[in-house]
Scaffold this motif. Structure first.
Motif, PDB file in Angstrom:
ATOM      1  N   UNK A  74      80.889  15.206  59.305  1.00 21.70           N
ATOM      2  CA  UNK A  74      80.853  16.344  58.694  1.00 21.70           C
ATOM      3  C   UNK A  74      81.477  17.812  59.401  1.00 21.70           C
ATOM      4  N   UNK A  75      82.189  18.498  58.918  1.00 25.84           N
ATOM      5  CA  UNK A  75      82.892  19.564  59.550  1.00 25.84           C
ATOM      6  C   UNK A  75      82.265  20.916  59.097  1.00 25.84           C
ATOM      7  N   UNK A  76      82.308  22.032  59.906  1.00 25.80           N
ATOM      8  CA  UNK A  76      82.059  23.416  59.522  1.00 25.80           C
ATOM      9  C   UNK A  76      83.417  23.949  59.550  1.00 25.80           C
ATOM     10  N   UNK A  77      83.658  24.492  58.141  1.00 26.65           N
ATOM     11  CA  UNK A  77      85.196  25.156  58.053  1.00 26.65           C
ATOM     12  C   UNK A  77      84.904  26.523  57.823  1.00 26.65           C
ATOM     13  N   UNK A  78      85.475  27.458  58.627  1.00 27.77           N
ATOM     14  CA  UNK A  78      85.407  28.695  58.532  1.00 27.77           C
ATOM     15  C   UNK A  78      86.610  29.195  57.820  1.00 27.77           C
ATOM     16  N   UNK A 115      83.981  32.986  55.279  1.00 34.14           N
ATOM     17  CA  UNK A 115      83.421  32.082  54.542  1.00 34.14           C
ATOM     18  C   UNK A 115      83.154  30.812  55.541  1.00 34.14           C
ATOM     19  N   UNK A 116      81.816  30.233  55.042  1.00 35.51           N
ATOM     20  CA  UNK A 116      81.296  29.072  55.856  1.00 35.51           C
ATOM     21  C   UNK A 116      80.802  28.106  54.988  1.00 35.51           C
ATOM     22  N   UNK A 117      81.568  26.954  55.438  1.00 39.11           N
ATOM     23  CA  UNK A 117      81.554  25.704  54.501  1.00 39.11           C
ATOM     24  C   UNK A 117      80.773  24.430  55.056  1.00 39.11           C
ATOM     25  N   UNK A 118      80.091  23.716  55.125  1.00 41.83           N
ATOM     26  CA  UNK A 118      79.982  22.441  55.701  1.00 41.83           C
ATOM     27  C   UNK A 118      80.306  21.273  54.539  1.00 41.83           C
ATOM     28  N   UNK A 119      81.199  20.667  55.084  1.00 42.09           N
ATOM     29  CA  UNK A 119      81.766  19.335  54.195  1.00 42.09           C
ATOM     30  C   UNK A 119      81.952  17.988  54.821  1.00 42.09           C
ATOM     31  N   UNK A 120      81.775  17.098  54.091  1.00 46.00           N
ATOM     32  CA  UNK A 120      81.916  15.696  54.624  1.00 46.00           C
ATOM     33  C   UNK A 120      83.389  15.507  54.850  1.00 46.00           C
ATOM     34  N   UNK A 121      83.787  15.137  55.867  1.00 44.79           N
ATOM     35  CA  UNK A 121      85.063  14.735  56.214  1.00 44.79           C
ATOM     36  C   UNK A 121      85.554  13.285  55.802  1.00 44.79           C
ATOM     37  N   UNK A 147      87.400  25.379  62.789  1.00 37.69           N
ATOM     38  CA  UNK A 147      86.982  24.149  62.226  1.00 37.69           C
ATOM     39  C   UNK A 147      86.008  23.817  63.395  1.00 37.69           C
ATOM     40  N   UNK A 148      84.721  23.275  63.108  1.00 35.68           N
ATOM     41  CA  UNK A 148      83.894  22.905  64.151  1.00 35.68           C
ATOM     42  C   UNK A 148      83.072  21.511  63.691  1.00 35.68           C
ATOM     43  N   UNK A 149      82.766  20.792  64.560  1.00 31.33           N
ATOM     44  CA  UNK A 149      82.025  19.701  64.019  1.00 31.33           C
ATOM     45  C   UNK A 149      80.457  20.051  63.896  1.00 31.33           C
ATOM     46  N   UNK A 150      80.043  19.452  62.769  1.00 30.60           N
ATOM     47  CA  UNK A 150      78.622  19.594  62.268  1.00 30.60           C
ATOM     48  C   UNK A 150      77.883  18.718  63.008  1.00 30.60           C
ATOM     49  N   UNK A 151      76.908  18.994  63.798  1.00 28.54           N
ATOM     50  CA  UNK A 151      75.969  18.058  64.401  1.00 28.54           C
ATOM     51  C   UNK A 151      74.576  18.264  64.079  1.00 28.54           C
ATOM     52  N   UNK A 152      74.119  17.341  63.115  1.00 23.68           N
ATOM     53  CA  UNK A 152      72.645  17.473  62.363  1.00 23.68           C
ATOM     54  C   UNK A 152      71.297  17.742  63.319  1.00 23.68           C
ATOM     55  N   UNK A 153      71.613  16.964  64.574  1.00 22.57           N
ATOM     56  CA  UNK A 153      70.485  17.192  65.525  1.00 22.57           C
ATOM     57  C   UNK A 153      70.431  18.576  66.218  1.00 22.57           C
ATOM     58  N   UNK A 154      71.434  19.314  66.276  1.00 25.56           N
ATOM     59  CA  UNK A 154      71.672  20.771  66.667  1.00 25.56           C
ATOM     60  C   UNK A 154      71.492  21.683  65.577  1.00 25.56           C
ATOM     61  N   UNK A 155      72.276  21.598  64.531  1.00 25.40           N
ATOM     62  CA  UNK A 155      72.677  22.516  63.676  1.00 25.40           C
ATOM     63  C   UNK A 155      71.528  22.450  62.211  1.00 25.40           C
ATOM     64  N   UNK A 156      71.018  21.457  62.063  1.00 31.75           N
ATOM     65  CA  UNK A 156      69.921  21.447  60.845  1.00 31.75           C
ATOM     66  C   UNK A 156      68.448  21.857  61.433  1.00 31.75           C
ATOM     67  N   UNK A 157      68.033  22.854  60.483  1.00 32.89           N
ATOM     68  CA  UNK A 157      66.623  23.122  60.735  1.00 32.89           C
ATOM     69  C   UNK A 157      65.540  22.707  59.486  1.00 32.89           C
ATOM     70  N   UNK A 158      64.848  21.798  59.816  1.00 35.60           N
ATOM     71  CA  UNK A 158      63.892  21.067  58.707  1.00 35.60           C
ATOM     72  C   UNK A 158      62.987  22.357  57.979  1.00 35.60           C
ATOM     73  N   UNK A 159      62.635  23.419  58.869  1.00 32.90           N
ATOM     74  CA  UNK A 159      61.776  24.509  58.398  1.00 32.90           C
ATOM     75  C   UNK A 159      62.371  25.625  57.876  1.00 32.90           C
ATOM     76  N   UNK A 160      63.787  25.634  57.616  1.00 33.77           N
ATOM     77  CA  UNK A 160      64.432  27.007  57.082  1.00 33.77           C
ATOM     78  C   UNK A 160      64.029  27.018  55.530  1.00 33.77           C
ATOM     79  N   UNK A 161      64.075  28.132  55.266  1.00 31.97           N
ATOM     80  CA  UNK A 161      63.464  28.776  53.796  1.00 31.97           C
ATOM     81  C   UNK A 161      64.312  29.987  53.644  1.00 31.97           C
ATOM     82  N   UNK A 162      64.366  30.091  52.286  1.00 38.48           N
ATOM     83  CA  UNK A 162      64.994  31.188  51.669  1.00 38.48           C
ATOM     84  C   UNK A 162      64.528  31.479  50.406  1.00 38.48           C
ATOM     85  N   UNK A 163      63.937  32.731  50.068  1.00 43.80           N
ATOM     86  CA  UNK A 163      63.414  32.807  48.726  1.00 43.80           C
ATOM     87  C   UNK A 163      64.287  33.444  47.795  1.00 43.80           C
TER      88      UNK A 163
END
Length: 163
Positions: A74-78, A115-121, A147-163
């Motif tokens: 996955x890549x982060x596209x700005x 714009x911030x987009x995370x897409x499967x490469x 472009x930046x690599x998306x690194x799940x172990x660093x970039x993902x937050x399991x407890x993230x919320x938004x109402x």
């Protein structure tokens, strides 16, 4: 450019007319099926639901920067959302009950339309500077700024919320 809704507030000066503080370089362009704002998905989930791959075309001088990117899934596209207005600081989305500040929204209308987009490469051709993505939620021809690599172990937050 757009009619203000109840509760919205505009900036006194449109950032598009101000002297730049930095120098942003466009490294390429998005190629997507979305030609108009009306047909363009509002987010990456909708883009995936509508289907259709997207392509990023990286300009020749920046192609060596793709070295090693084929190792990620996955890549982060700005992107620079060049067709968005920049003057609303408080907005009221059609689906929302109340207005919110632009920094609490994902709207493309913002002082700096990044714009911030995370897409499967799907694939990468370094020689041609072409990246194929599973989907994208921007108009065809939108400039890419990074472009930046998306690194799940660093970039993902399991407890993230938004109402």
């Amino acid at each position: 450019m757009f009619e203000k809704r109840e509760g919205e507030a505009a900036l006194l000066a449109d950032p598009a007319g101000l002297a730049p503080d930095g120098h942003v370089v466009f490294i390429g362009r998005i190629r997507s099926a979305w030609a108009t704002r009306e047909t363009c998905p509002k987010n990456m989930r909708q883009a995936r639901e509508k289907g259709g791959e997207a392509t990023i075309e990286i300009d020749e001088p920046y192609r060596p920067g793709l070295l090693g990117l084929a190792e990620v899934t996955h890549v982060v596209v700005l992107t620079w959302l060049d067709r968005a207005s920049r003057n609303l600081i408080v907005q009221k989305p059609r689906h929302a009950e109340k207005a919110k500040g632009v920094f609490a929204l994902r709207s493309p209308i913002r002082p700096n339309p990044v714009g911030l987009h995370i897409a499967r490469l799907i694939s990468l051709d370094m020689d041609e500077g072409r990246l194929v993505l599973d989907a994208i939620d921007v108009l065809d021809g939108t400039p890419v700024i990074d472009l930046k690599p998306y690194i799940a172990r660093v970039d993902a937050f399991a407890d993230a919320e938004f109402e």
